[in-house]
Design a protein around this motif. Sequence first.
Motif, PDB file in Angstrom:
ATOM      1  N   LEU A  53      70.121   5.106  59.639  1.00 55.77           N
ATOM      2  CA  LEU A  53      70.950   4.193  58.797  1.00 55.77           C
ATOM      3  C   LEU A  53      71.471   4.944  57.572  1.00 55.77           C
ATOM      4  O   LEU A  53      71.153   5.755  57.208  1.00 55.77           O
ATOM      5  CB  LEU A  53      70.172   2.956  58.125  1.00 55.77           C
ATOM      6  N   ALA A  54      72.915   4.584  57.300  1.00 56.30           N
ATOM      7  CA  ALA A  54      73.275   5.224  56.062  1.00 56.30           C
ATOM      8  C   ALA A  54      74.393   4.490  55.220  1.00 56.30           C
ATOM      9  O   ALA A  54      74.736   3.416  56.007  1.00 56.30           O
ATOM     10  CB  ALA A  54      74.262   6.478  56.781  1.00 56.30           C
ATOM     11  N   SER A  55      74.767   4.578  54.091  1.00 54.15           N
ATOM     12  CA  SER A  55      75.597   4.027  53.346  1.00 54.15           C
ATOM     13  C   SER A  55      77.044   4.727  53.074  1.00 54.15           C
ATOM     14  O   SER A  55      76.750   5.754  52.412  1.00 54.15           O
ATOM     15  CB  SER A  55      74.894   3.599  52.095  1.00 54.15           C
ATOM     16  N   VAL A  56      77.970   4.402  53.675  1.00 52.61           N
ATOM     17  CA  VAL A  56      79.151   4.804  53.193  1.00 52.61           C
ATOM     18  C   VAL A  56      79.646   4.369  51.968  1.00 52.61           C
ATOM     19  O   VAL A  56      79.861   2.969  51.688  1.00 52.61           O
ATOM     20  CB  VAL A  56      80.263   4.209  54.305  1.00 52.61           C
ATOM     21  N   PRO A  57      79.986   5.178  51.013  1.00 47.80           N
ATOM     22  CA  PRO A  57      80.516   4.751  49.376  1.00 47.80           C
ATOM     23  C   PRO A  57      81.632   3.861  49.672  1.00 47.80           C
ATOM     24  O   PRO A  57      82.691   3.977  50.425  1.00 47.80           O
ATOM     25  CB  PRO A  57      80.559   6.031  48.804  1.00 47.80           C
ATOM     26  N   ALA A  58      81.926   3.109  48.695  1.00 48.69           N
ATOM     27  CA  ALA A  58      83.269   2.129  48.253  1.00 48.69           C
ATOM     28  C   ALA A  58      84.354   3.251  48.087  1.00 48.69           C
ATOM     29  O   ALA A  58      84.109   4.467  47.540  1.00 48.69           O
ATOM     30  CB  ALA A  58      83.060   1.240  47.172  1.00 48.69           C
ATOM     31  N   GLY A  59      85.516   2.720  48.297  1.00 51.77           N
ATOM     32  CA  GLY A  59      86.952   3.430  48.094  1.00 51.77           C
ATOM     33  C   GLY A  59      88.037   3.199  48.599  1.00 51.77           C
ATOM     34  O   GLY A  59      87.981   1.944  49.098  1.00 51.77           O
ATOM     35  N   PHE A  60      88.988   3.718  48.400  1.00 51.63           N
ATOM     36  CA  PHE A  60      90.368   3.410  49.202  1.00 51.63           C
ATOM     37  C   PHE A  60      90.606   3.796  50.586  1.00 51.63           C
ATOM     38  O   PHE A  60      90.329   4.988  51.026  1.00 51.63           O
ATOM     39  CB  PHE A  60      91.380   3.748  48.077  1.00 51.63           C
ATOM     40  N   TYR A  61      91.113   3.057  51.291  1.00 50.41           N
ATOM     41  CA  TYR A  61      91.576   3.007  52.543  1.00 50.41           C
ATOM     42  C   TYR A  61      92.947   2.748  52.697  1.00 50.41           C
ATOM     43  O   TYR A  61      93.261   1.481  52.603  1.00 50.41           O
ATOM     44  CB  TYR A  61      90.841   2.893  53.645  1.00 50.41           C
TER      45      TYR A  61
END
Length: 111
Positions: A47-55
């Motif tokens: 499992l991993a966490s992709v950080p918040a950001g802009f797409y």
Amino acid sequence: MPVGFPAYSEDSLRYKGTSRKELARAAEDALDELGWHPRRDGKYRILASVPAGFYLIFLCWGAKFTVDIEEGRLHVRSEGSVPIEWLDVGQHSANIKKFLDQFEDILDESD
């Protein structure tokens, strides 16, 4: 544009001639290099966490990223980290592509 609660994208790929252990090590290394903080949830699940950001022009709240490893097969899933996040504007498929590019670079280096 996928819609769901939460929105998600997933893919499954075959890697013949590569052991589960090698796939798991490469997956963990790829997630670590991306800065997504991998952690094991069983011997062949990461499992991993992709950080918040802009797409594109959209603010994305981040994502939960899951890698399941079977013999010769890798299954990846990116899904919204917030349950009410119902719209995928492409960030989840972009997460998968980014991971797979890094993963395959690592596999190529180990050959």
